[in-house]
Design a protein around this motif. Structure first.
Motif, PDB file in Angstrom:
ATOM      1  N   ASP A 171       1.006  -1.231  -0.177  1.00  0.00           N
ATOM      2  CA  ASP A 171       0.125  -0.378  -0.053  1.00  0.00           C
ATOM      3  C   ASP A 171       0.944   1.475   0.285  1.00  0.00           C
ATOM      4  O   ASP A 171       0.394   2.538  -0.156  1.00  0.00           O
ATOM      5  CB  ASP A 171      -1.073  -0.304   1.067  1.00  0.00           C
ATOM      6  N   ILE A 172       1.819   0.941   0.723  1.00  0.00           N
ATOM      7  CA  ILE A 172       3.158   2.062   0.763  1.00  0.00           C
ATOM      8  C   ILE A 172       3.017   3.067  -1.429  1.00  0.00           C
ATOM      9  O   ILE A 172       3.988   4.138  -1.602  1.00  0.00           O
ATOM     10  CB  ILE A 172       4.494   1.689   1.652  1.00  0.00           C
ATOM     11  N   ALA A 221      10.733   0.330   4.625  1.00  0.00           N
ATOM     12  CA  ALA A 221       9.686   0.299   4.334  1.00  0.00           C
ATOM     13  C   ALA A 221       9.455  -1.297   3.474  1.00  0.00           C
ATOM     14  O   ALA A 221       8.977  -2.087   3.392  1.00  0.00           O
ATOM     15  CB  ALA A 221       9.385   1.651   3.205  1.00  0.00           C
ATOM     16  N   SER A 275      -0.113  -2.910  12.484  1.00  0.00           N
ATOM     17  CA  SER A 275      -0.419  -2.135  12.602  1.00  0.00           C
ATOM     18  C   SER A 275      -0.988  -0.952  13.158  1.00  0.00           C
ATOM     19  O   SER A 275      -1.269   0.417  13.440  1.00  0.00           O
ATOM     20  CB  SER A 275      -0.729  -2.042  10.730  1.00  0.00           C
ATOM     21  N   LEU A 291       7.173   0.648   9.381  1.00  0.00           N
ATOM     22  CA  LEU A 291       6.115   1.335   7.837  1.00  0.00           C
ATOM     23  C   LEU A 291       5.808   2.337   8.095  1.00  0.00           C
ATOM     24  O   LEU A 291       5.973   3.226   7.121  1.00  0.00           O
ATOM     25  CB  LEU A 291       5.926   0.490   7.271  1.00  0.00           C
ATOM     26  N   ALA A 292       5.038   2.706   9.291  1.00  0.00           N
ATOM     27  CA  ALA A 292       3.828   4.319   9.842  1.00  0.00           C
ATOM     28  C   ALA A 292       5.319   5.282   9.223  1.00  0.00           C
ATOM     29  O   ALA A 292       4.559   6.558   8.769  1.00  0.00           O
ATOM     30  CB  ALA A 292       3.113   3.537  10.126  1.00  0.00           C
ATOM     31  N   LYS A 340       6.185   5.956   5.532  1.00  0.00           N
ATOM     32  CA  LYS A 340       5.181   5.998   4.893  1.00  0.00           C
ATOM     33  C   LYS A 340       5.262   7.399   5.112  1.00  0.00           C
ATOM     34  O   LYS A 340       5.382   8.917   4.228  1.00  0.00           O
ATOM     35  CB  LYS A 340       4.512   5.705   5.345  1.00  0.00           C
ATOM     36  N   ASP A 341       5.194   8.521   6.224  1.00  0.00           N
ATOM     37  CA  ASP A 341       5.610   9.800   6.863  1.00  0.00           C
ATOM     38  C   ASP A 341       6.339  10.277   6.144  1.00  0.00           C
ATOM     39  O   ASP A 341       6.021  11.615   5.722  1.00  0.00           O
ATOM     40  CB  ASP A 341       4.935   9.661   8.542  1.00  0.00           C
ATOM     41  N   HIS A 359       6.257  10.150   2.344  1.00  0.00           N
ATOM     42  CA  HIS A 359       5.817  11.074   1.346  1.00  0.00           C
ATOM     43  C   HIS A 359       5.713  12.841   1.286  1.00  0.00           C
ATOM     44  O   HIS A 359       5.865  13.290   0.932  1.00  0.00           O
ATOM     45  CB  HIS A 359       4.165  10.681   2.504  1.00  0.00           C
TER      46      HIS A 359
END
Length: 483
Positions: free
Chosen positions: A113-114, A215, A234, A244-245, A248-249, A252
């Motif tokens: 999903d990343i 990731a 998660s 992973l969270a 992602k941040d 992004h």
């Protein structure tokens, strides 16, 4: 009474059964590794989890002992059953011959999903549109030159000075880290039109660079855990899912900043190079692409292989000297035939993307005779394919660049893409294959012709547990000038 029986089974029988079927079987080195036990309720998931630290070797052992295709049964509660294959006939069937029936599958997009809706995750019409956009850029005659000039500039102005410093001072350097920084800078320039300058003598800490590696590792763990387990992690923000969270941040924010800068530049300036970076091209069609780290992984494994095979390194160096190679145009790299073979041999043994994940839309029968139902997770182990005697012969584990050179013509031997799968096969074959070889040849030739690379004493190399086949602890080397 029933409770006592259940506890007896769980705490006494199952551990004994596991010891007898797993550890005892592994003591006999002459026999083939025993397949994982198919436990009641849990299926073969315990064996998979116990081998998660060596998952690529584990899959290879399963496939070697099962004729190239193995059905791994997941627990009834875990939705983890999967068919694993390294059979070239199956690979050709899935990736090319019956390509329309094999999509990424519903689980794939959850795990990756990343990557959002980019070309790596896209299916059907969305994928066709993004492929046409990327293809038009790759086929632009100026783009390979743009990538080559970018790569050579990084090599000449950053990579070589760092290695010269290491040679003068005698310090050990992590060659994999240098290649990751090189690939990261080049990728950002060609994809985002922005140079983060991570490859320099100071080697600054860049959070977004580390975020990609975190990731990639977390996504592979999603393949080995039941979906509810990693979803719970998660939700609780613990373990790999917490990493992973955070990744992602960070990613992004970094990409968003690059896009904002590019939008401003796109509106206010006229590009003299025709806007050859991919973000400029994609902004014209409102699309974005992905791609990082495969080049750095391939280069790290290449230099480990040549450092541990000095006779092959001398053959490569002799070819560079004989052709009087100097980077001027991309045509110069085509003269380096033996180097091309050495890179192919590296990609055969250590493909940067070690596996591919597919799922059939309808019931199907593979050429191997295995029946698979809709949405059955189907894993194509490219890593295992390079280690199969049935595919590459009895010397499949040996590093032999010569196997890629045609004895009669002296040219590079072409192998079917469903046998040599480093660049995928079928309609989803890598569009950047030629550009990747250009980059790798520029780096390899520049270093081999100038330096001797030796693996640091006592340093051992193992593959990382990631969707990209990095080295787990890097590649520590000593560098000296070649005269």
């Amino acid at each position: 009474m029933y409770t006592s029986i259940i506890l007896l089974v769980i705490f006494i029988y199952l551990p004994y059964h596991f010891y007898r079927n797993y550890f005892h079987a592994r003591k006999d080195k002459k026999s083939s590794p025993a397949p994982p036990t198919d436990w009641p309720i849990f299926g073969m998931v315990p064996g998979l989890i116990l081998n998660c630290g060596r998952v690529h070797e584990f899959m290879t052992e399963l496939l070697q002992g099962s004729g190239g295709t193995f059905y791994l049964k997941g627990g009834w509660f875990a939705n983890m059953s999967m068919l694993i294959t390294s059979d070239p006939a199956n690979v050709h069937y899935i990736l090319a011959k019956n390509f329309p029936n094999f999509e990424k599958g519903p689980q794939f997009k959850k795990m990756f999903d990343i990557l959002g809706d980019g070309i790596f995750n896209a299916e059907s019409e969305s994928w066709e549109i993004q492929k046409r956009t990327a293809k038009s850029l790759m086929h632009n005659t100026s783009f390979p030159d743009f990538v080559a000039r970018t790569s050579w500039s990084k090599v000449e102005n950053a990579l070589i000075p760092i290695l010269e410093l290491a040679s003068e001072t005698g310090i050990e350097v992590d060659l994999q880290e240098l290649f990751q920084r090189f690939a990261f800078d080049c990728s950002c320039i060609t994809v985002l039109g922005h140079d983060p300058v991570s490859l320099c003598k100071e080697l600054p800490h860049l959070p977004h660079e580390k975020a990609f590696a975190d990731a990639e590792e977390a996504v592979l763990y999603r393949h080995m855990l039941p979906e509810f387990t990693w979803k719970l992690q998660s939700w609780l923000r613990i373990g790999k899912e917490n990493e992973l969270a955070k990744a992602k941040d960070v990613i992004h924010r970094f990409v968003s900043n690059c896009i904002s800068v590019k939008r401003r530049d796109f509106k206010l300036t006229v590009r003299t190079d025709g806007g050859l970076d991919m973000l400029t091209s994609c902004m014209r069609s409102a699309r974005a692409g992905e791609g990082k780290d495969t080049i750095s992984a391939a280069l790290a494994w290449f230099f480990w292989l040549v450092a541990t095979n000095p006779a092959e390194q001398e053959k490569i160096r002799r070819e560079i000297d004989d052709t009087n190679w100097r980077f001027t145009t991309i045509e110069e790299s085509k003269k380096l035939v033996y180097l091309h073979g050495a890179l192919c041999e590296t990609l055969r043994l250590f493909p940067p993307v070690p596996f591919q994940h597919k799922a059939p839309m309808e019931h199907d029968i593979l050429p191997s005779g295995h029946r698979i139902g809709p949405n059955t997770r189907t894993v194509l182990s490219f890593y295992s394919m390079g280690r199969m005697e049935s595919i590459w012969g009895n010397d499949c584990l040996d590093f032999k660049p010569g196997r890629w050179i045609d004895a009669e013509t002296g040219c590079v031997r072409s192998e079917p893409s469903f046998k040599f799968t480093a660049f995928n096969a079928g309609p989803r074959s890598c569009l950047g294959k030629d550009v990747s070889f250009i980059q790798m040849k520029i780096v390899a030739a520049a270093i081999v012709s100038r330096f001797n690379i030796r693996v640091a004493r006592g340093f051992s190399v193992t593959p990382s547990i990631s969707v990209i086949l990095h080295m787990k602890h890097g590649l520590k080397v000593k560098v000296s000038d070649y005269t």
